[in-house]
Write a protein that holds these residues in place. Structure first.
Motif, mmCIF file in Angstrom:
data_model
loop_
_atom_site.group_PDB
_atom_site.id
_atom_site.type_symbol
_atom_site.label_atom_id
_atom_site.label_comp_id
_atom_site.label_asym_id
_atom_site.label_seq_id
_atom_site.Cartn_x
_atom_site.Cartn_y
_atom_site.Cartn_z
ATOM 1 N N MET A 102 1.118 -1.729 -0.446
ATOM 2 C CA MET A 102 0.132 -0.184 -0.060
ATOM 3 C C MET A 102 0.798 0.722 0.126
ATOM 4 O O MET A 102 2.032 1.051 0.514
ATOM 5 C CB MET A 102 -0.526 0.013 1.354
ATOM 6 N N ALA A 103 0.777 2.186 -0.676
ATOM 7 C CA ALA A 103 1.348 3.335 -0.862
ATOM 8 C C ALA A 103 1.334 3.724 0.446
ATOM 9 O O ALA A 103 0.122 3.914 1.678
ATOM 10 C CB ALA A 103 0.607 4.789 -1.576
ATOM 11 N N HIS A 104 1.818 4.583 1.511
ATOM 12 C CA HIS A 104 1.855 5.119 2.589
ATOM 13 C C HIS A 104 1.040 6.314 3.003
ATOM 14 O O HIS A 104 0.288 6.598 3.677
ATOM 15 C CB HIS A 104 3.264 5.926 3.122
ATOM 16 N N TRP A 105 0.932 6.850 1.738
ATOM 17 C CA TRP A 105 -0.135 8.440 1.812
ATOM 18 C C TRP A 105 -1.406 7.799 2.872
ATOM 19 O O TRP A 105 -2.260 8.649 3.017
ATOM 20 C CB TRP A 105 0.370 9.277 0.950
ATOM 21 N N LYS A 106 -1.721 6.258 1.835
ATOM 22 C CA LYS A 106 -3.030 6.224 1.795
ATOM 23 C C LYS A 106 -3.425 5.657 3.827
ATOM 24 O O LYS A 106 -4.165 6.033 4.154
ATOM 25 C CB LYS A 106 -3.742 4.975 1.079
ATOM 26 N N LEU A 107 -1.977 5.736 3.740
ATOM 27 C CA LEU A 107 -2.152 4.912 6.099
ATOM 28 C C LEU A 107 -1.937 6.202 6.286
ATOM 29 O O LEU A 107 -2.355 6.406 7.817
ATOM 30 C CB LEU A 107 -1.078 4.289 5.757
ATOM 31 N N VAL A 108 -1.943 6.991 5.933
ATOM 32 C CA VAL A 108 -1.419 8.166 7.835
ATOM 33 C C VAL A 108 -3.305 8.716 7.866
ATOM 34 O O VAL A 108 -2.664 8.992 9.137
ATOM 35 C CB VAL A 108 -1.094 9.536 6.344
ATOM 36 N N PRO A 109 -4.073 8.954 7.532
ATOM 37 C CA PRO A 109 -5.723 9.434 7.743
ATOM 38 C C PRO A 109 -5.799 8.092 8.987
ATOM 39 O O PRO A 109 -6.524 8.408 9.848
ATOM 40 C CB PRO A 109 -6.210 9.940 6.864
ATOM 41 N N ILE A 110 -5.294 6.873 8.576
ATOM 42 C CA ILE A 110 -5.696 6.119 9.278
ATOM 43 C C ILE A 110 -5.434 6.071 10.558
ATOM 44 O O ILE A 110 -5.465 5.621 11.716
ATOM 45 C CB ILE A 110 -5.690 4.395 8.422
ATOM 46 N N LEU A 111 -3.647 6.865 10.041
ATOM 47 C CA LEU A 111 -2.856 6.691 11.650
ATOM 48 C C LEU A 111 -3.227 7.388 12.114
ATOM 49 O O LEU A 111 -3.652 7.072 13.504
ATOM 50 C CB LEU A 111 -1.255 7.248 10.771
ATOM 51 N N PHE A 112 -3.578 8.933 11.589
ATOM 52 C CA PHE A 112 -4.407 9.965 13.323
ATOM 53 C C PHE A 112 -5.647 9.893 13.765
ATOM 54 O O PHE A 112 -5.695 9.799 14.945
ATOM 55 C CB PHE A 112 -4.798 11.022 12.387
ATOM 56 N N LEU A 113 -6.416 8.587 12.788
ATOM 57 C CA LEU A 113 -7.951 8.107 13.131
ATOM 58 C C LEU A 113 -7.489 6.632 14.045
ATOM 59 O O LEU A 113 -8.191 6.777 15.649
ATOM 60 C CB LEU A 113 -8.616 7.435 12.241
#
Length: 149
Positions: free
Chosen positions: A109-120
């Motif tokens: 997965m592209a890491h940028w897709k994970l950033v909002p999920i990390l915040f949540l």
């Protein structure tokens, strides 16, 4: 004991780990500090000290227990119980965040897709984890990889 000060320190202390996960997930410093287990070890030690202090030395609310909702409410009615619970949340939410970054990389997965999920995951632990599993399912179904999306 200054509960507010300890609360602020444990909150501020965990933020660098989350920032490293979001902004530099595979950097040497992230590997050394976050992926190594130093954070869960340090916060786990704090949790253990707080737990022993409550159980052995009676810090906390009188009449608290884990067998009823009312008993748990009593535990969290005291600042010591709040620190215990909050430290527990911080350790496990960060553990899930680290796992998401590692698993997302393994899944391509592209890491940028994970950033909002990390915040949540930081703010609302189970919501972030649930959304990660949904993203993972959608990504694997669509055959998306980091180069495609």
């Amino acid at each position: 004991m200054d509960y507010e000060l300890i609360y602020k320190i444990i909150n501020i202390g965990v933020l660098p780990a989350w920032l490293l996960l979001a902004l530099a997930p595979h950097a040497r410093v992230t590997t050394a500090l976050v992926h190594s287990g130093i954070y869960p070890l340090a916060y786990g030690m704090l949790y253990t000290v707080l737990l022993v202090w409550a159980m052995v030395f009676g810090a906390g609310a009188e009449g608290g227990n884990m067998s009823t909702a009312a008993g748990v409410s009593v535990i969290f009615s005291h600042p010591h119980g709040v620190l215990l619970g909050w430290t527990h949340y911080l350790v496990f939410d960060l553990f899930i965040g680290v796992w998401i970054v590692r698993d997302g990389a393994r899944q391509g997965m592209a890491h940028w897709k994970l950033v909002p999920i990390l915040f949540l995951s930081l703010m609302f632990g189970p919501v972030g984890l649930m959304l990660y599993f949904l993203l993972r399912k959608i990504s694997s179904s669509a055959g998306l990889s980091s180069s495609e999306g």
